[in-house]
Scaffold this active site. Structure first.
Site, PDB file in Angstrom:
ATOM      1  N   ASP A  32     102.504  44.020  19.515  1.00 26.67           N
ATOM      2  CA  ASP A  32     102.643  44.134  20.967  1.00 26.67           C
ATOM      3  C   ASP A  32     102.589  42.757  21.610  1.00 26.67           C
ATOM      4  O   ASP A  32     101.605  42.024  21.460  1.00 26.67           O
ATOM      5  CB  ASP A  32     101.521  45.001  21.536  1.00 26.67           C
ATOM      6  CG  ASP A  32     101.609  45.136  23.047  1.00 26.67           C
ATOM      7  OD1 ASP A  32     102.242  46.102  23.512  1.00 26.67           O
ATOM      8  OD2 ASP A  32     101.058  44.268  23.760  1.00 26.67           O
ATOM      9  N   TYR A  37     103.285  36.557  28.218  1.00 22.20           N
ATOM     10  CA  TYR A  37     102.358  35.950  27.259  1.00 22.20           C
ATOM     11  C   TYR A  37     102.873  34.597  26.776  1.00 22.20           C
ATOM     12  O   TYR A  37     102.106  33.790  26.261  1.00 22.20           O
ATOM     13  CB  TYR A  37     102.138  36.850  26.044  1.00 22.20           C
ATOM     14  CG  TYR A  37     101.531  38.199  26.316  1.00 22.20           C
ATOM     15  CD1 TYR A  37     100.984  38.520  27.560  1.00 22.20           C
ATOM     16  CD2 TYR A  37     101.501  39.174  25.320  1.00 22.20           C
ATOM     17  CE1 TYR A  37     100.436  39.766  27.797  1.00 22.20           C
ATOM     18  CE2 TYR A  37     100.947  40.421  25.544  1.00 22.20           C
ATOM     19  CZ  TYR A  37     100.427  40.722  26.789  1.00 22.20           C
ATOM     20  OH  TYR A  37      99.890  41.967  27.012  1.00 22.20           O
ATOM     21  N   LYS A  62     107.281  43.485  27.102  1.00 17.69           N
ATOM     22  CA  LYS A  62     107.179  43.985  28.474  1.00 17.69           C
ATOM     23  C   LYS A  62     107.927  43.086  29.447  1.00 17.69           C
ATOM     24  O   LYS A  62     107.967  41.861  29.276  1.00 17.69           O
ATOM     25  CB  LYS A  62     105.705  44.057  28.899  1.00 17.69           C
ATOM     26  CG  LYS A  62     104.804  44.763  27.904  1.00 17.69           C
ATOM     27  CD  LYS A  62     103.346  44.667  28.313  1.00 17.69           C
ATOM     28  CE  LYS A  62     102.427  45.062  27.188  1.00 17.69           C
ATOM     29  NZ  LYS A  62     102.337  44.030  26.125  1.00 17.69           N
ATOM     30  N   HIS A  98     105.570  45.998  33.130  1.00 20.20           N
ATOM     31  CA  HIS A  98     104.207  45.494  32.938  1.00 20.20           C
ATOM     32  C   HIS A  98     103.209  45.991  33.990  1.00 20.20           C
ATOM     33  O   HIS A  98     102.062  46.283  33.661  1.00 20.20           O
ATOM     34  CB  HIS A  98     104.221  43.960  32.910  1.00 20.20           C
ATOM     35  CG  HIS A  98     103.160  43.370  32.046  1.00 20.20           C
ATOM     36  ND1 HIS A  98     103.354  42.248  31.275  1.00 20.20           N
ATOM     37  CD2 HIS A  98     101.886  43.746  31.808  1.00 20.20           C
ATOM     38  CE1 HIS A  98     102.250  41.961  30.614  1.00 20.20           C
ATOM     39  NE2 HIS A  98     101.347  42.847  30.925  1.00 20.20           N
ATOM     40  N   LEU A 180      88.627  47.160  22.952  1.00 22.06           N
ATOM     41  CA  LEU A 180      87.233  46.796  22.672  1.00 22.06           C
ATOM     42  C   LEU A 180      86.541  46.237  23.915  1.00 22.06           C
ATOM     43  O   LEU A 180      85.487  45.614  23.821  1.00 22.06           O
ATOM     44  CB  LEU A 180      87.177  45.762  21.542  1.00 22.06           C
ATOM     45  CG  LEU A 180      87.824  46.202  20.213  1.00 22.06           C
ATOM     46  CD1 LEU A 180      87.788  45.070  19.207  1.00 22.06           C
ATOM     47  CD2 LEU A 180      87.123  47.439  19.669  1.00 22.06           C
ATOM     48  N   ILE A 219      95.590  48.577  20.535  1.00 25.52           N
ATOM     49  CA  ILE A 219      96.157  47.307  20.079  1.00 25.52           C
ATOM     50  C   ILE A 219      95.097  46.204  20.167  1.00 25.52           C
ATOM     51  O   ILE A 219      95.156  45.351  21.053  1.00 25.52           O
ATOM     52  CB  ILE A 219      97.422  46.924  20.874  1.00 25.52           C
ATOM     53  CG1 ILE A 219      97.212  47.124  22.396  1.00 25.52           C
ATOM     54  CG2 ILE A 219      98.614  47.714  20.400  1.00 25.52           C
ATOM     55  CD1 ILE A 219      98.344  46.546  23.233  1.00 25.52           C
ATOM     56  N   SER A 222      92.963  39.730  17.672  1.00 32.25           N
ATOM     57  CA  SER A 222      92.084  38.736  17.064  1.00 32.25           C
ATOM     58  C   SER A 222      92.965  37.721  16.369  1.00 32.25           C
ATOM     59  O   SER A 222      94.094  38.023  15.968  1.00 32.25           O
ATOM     60  CB  SER A 222      91.123  39.378  16.059  1.00 32.25           C
ATOM     61  OG  SER A 222      90.313  38.378  15.446  1.00 32.25           O
ATOM     62  N   VAL A 223      92.451  36.503  16.227  1.00 29.91           N
ATOM     63  CA  VAL A 223      93.162  35.498  15.428  1.00 29.91           C
ATOM     64  C   VAL A 223      92.353  35.148  14.184  1.00 29.91           C
ATOM     65  O   VAL A 223      92.728  34.259  13.427  1.00 29.91           O
ATOM     66  CB  VAL A 223      93.440  34.219  16.261  1.00 29.91           C
ATOM     67  CG1 VAL A 223      94.423  34.512  17.380  1.00 29.91           C
ATOM     68  CG2 VAL A 223      92.155  33.625  16.818  1.00 29.91           C
ATOM     69  N   ARG A 227      88.602  39.614  10.850  1.00 28.62           N
ATOM     70  CA  ARG A 227      88.531  40.630  11.909  1.00 28.62           C
ATOM     71  C   ARG A 227      89.847  41.380  12.050  1.00 28.62           C
ATOM     72  O   ARG A 227      89.858  42.564  12.385  1.00 28.62           O
ATOM     73  CB  ARG A 227      88.137  39.983  13.234  1.00 28.62           C
ATOM     74  CG  ARG A 227      86.686  39.517  13.259  1.00 28.62           C
ATOM     75  CD  ARG A 227      86.306  38.884  14.576  1.00 28.62           C
ATOM     76  NE  ARG A 227      84.933  38.410  14.566  1.00 28.62           N
ATOM     77  CZ  ARG A 227      84.395  37.657  15.512  1.00 28.62           C
ATOM     78  NH1 ARG A 227      85.148  37.278  16.549  1.00 28.62           N
ATOM     79  NH2 ARG A 227      83.140  37.266  15.430  1.00 28.62           N
ATOM     80  N   ASN A 231      89.636  45.363  11.770  1.00 27.83           N
ATOM     81  CA  ASN A 231      90.054  46.248  12.856  1.00 27.83           C
ATOM     82  C   ASN A 231      91.023  47.327  12.403  1.00 27.83           C
ATOM     83  O   ASN A 231      91.153  48.363  13.060  1.00 27.83           O
ATOM     84  CB  ASN A 231      90.695  45.428  13.983  1.00 27.83           C
ATOM     85  CG  ASN A 231      89.688  44.610  14.762  1.00 27.83           C
ATOM     86  OD1 ASN A 231      88.487  44.856  14.703  1.00 27.83           O
ATOM     87  ND2 ASN A 231      90.163  43.616  15.495  1.00 27.83           N
TER      88      ASN A 231
END
Length: 268
Positions: A32, A37, A62, A98, A180, A219, A222-223, A227, A231
């Protein structure tokens, strides 16, 4: 559409290729992103570098309906083409408006062009993001095309019960951004920690499992490689009724609240 996807909000374009590549290696098949972004190019490179067949992937982006002229047909089509080019794809699996910006009422005009994009097959499905029940009812009255998805802020502190009921009535899938919450705030709550300890799982895993059992698409972002994998690992256990009730109660408790912008007044 996979129930768990990988979000790249706030991931710089230079880091998106690596993050998306890690996510796809970990087993994610839904990515996504969004034009605002600024990382569609890096996201597309990560997809291309994975070597995965296109038909195995589900890619969402979007339309950023910011400037007042963006909603005009030619501009919507131009923005869509730009997203396709940056992603390096021939089609998008899901294209979203959006924000509704109800004070401008421009989403009705945008949706007419989205109907055209969907008809062309260059977007396999079209939907919306951050739309309220009133916005969805307005679309229902004006268009025969039902949004496939409404992507909204949703987590145990803000469960969107009324909106999800409208989605169920209209046949719209519910997708959660920031599933989260803001991370530490939600994940450090005693109720969440207690459920996590009971199952021998992380707090993030039990919250994502809550989404799964609610039938919500999530969705997480994390980078961090560990994690990213963690997830996705939420299908090997199940919350019982007591666990679900404890997490459900957070939305009506003192910590329950929206953390992002209110779409009723958010104007960009």
């Amino acid at each position: 559409m996979p129930q768990l996807g990988f979000g790249v909000w706030q991931v710089p374009d230079a880091e998106a290729e690596r993050a998306v590549g890690i996510a796809l290696d970990a087993g994610y098949r839904s990515i996504d992103t969004a034009s605002i972004y600024g990382n569609e190019t890096g996201t597309g490179k990560g997809i291309a570098g994975s070597g995965l067949p296109r038909e195995e992937l589900f890619v969402t982006t979007k339309l950023w309906n910011g400037p007042s002229e963006t909603w005009r047909r030619d501009n919507v089509l131009r923005e869509f083409d730009a997203s396709l080019e940056k992603l390096g794809l021939d089609y998008i699996d899901l294209y979203l408006i959006h924000w509704p910006r109800p004070m401008r009422e421009d989403y009705l005009a945008i949706w007419r062009t989205f109907e055209e994009i969907a008809e062309s097959g260059r977007a396999k499905a079209v939907g919306v993001s951050n739309f309220r029940p009133a916005d969805l009812r307005r679309l229902q009255a004006e268009s025969p095309l039902v949004p496939a998805v409404n992507q909204v802020e949703l987590h145990p502190l803000f469960p969107q019960t009324e909106l999800r009921a409208v989605h169920a009535e209209l046949g719209i899938a519910t997708e959660a951004w920031s599933p989260l919450g803001q991370g530490k705030e939600l994940l450090a709550l005693p109720a969440v920690e207690a459920v996590a300890a009971k199952h021998g799982r992380s707090a993030a895993q039990v919250v994502l499992r809550w989404h799964v059992q609610q039938g919500v698409i999530a969705i997480p972002k994390s980078v961090t490689p560990s994690r990213i994998s963690e997830n996705l690992d939420v299908f090997g256990f199940e919350l019982d009724g007591e666990d679900v009730a404890a997490l459900d109660a957070l939305g009506s408790g003192p910590d329950g609240r929206r953390i992002g912008p209110d779409p009723a007044v958010f104007d960009v």
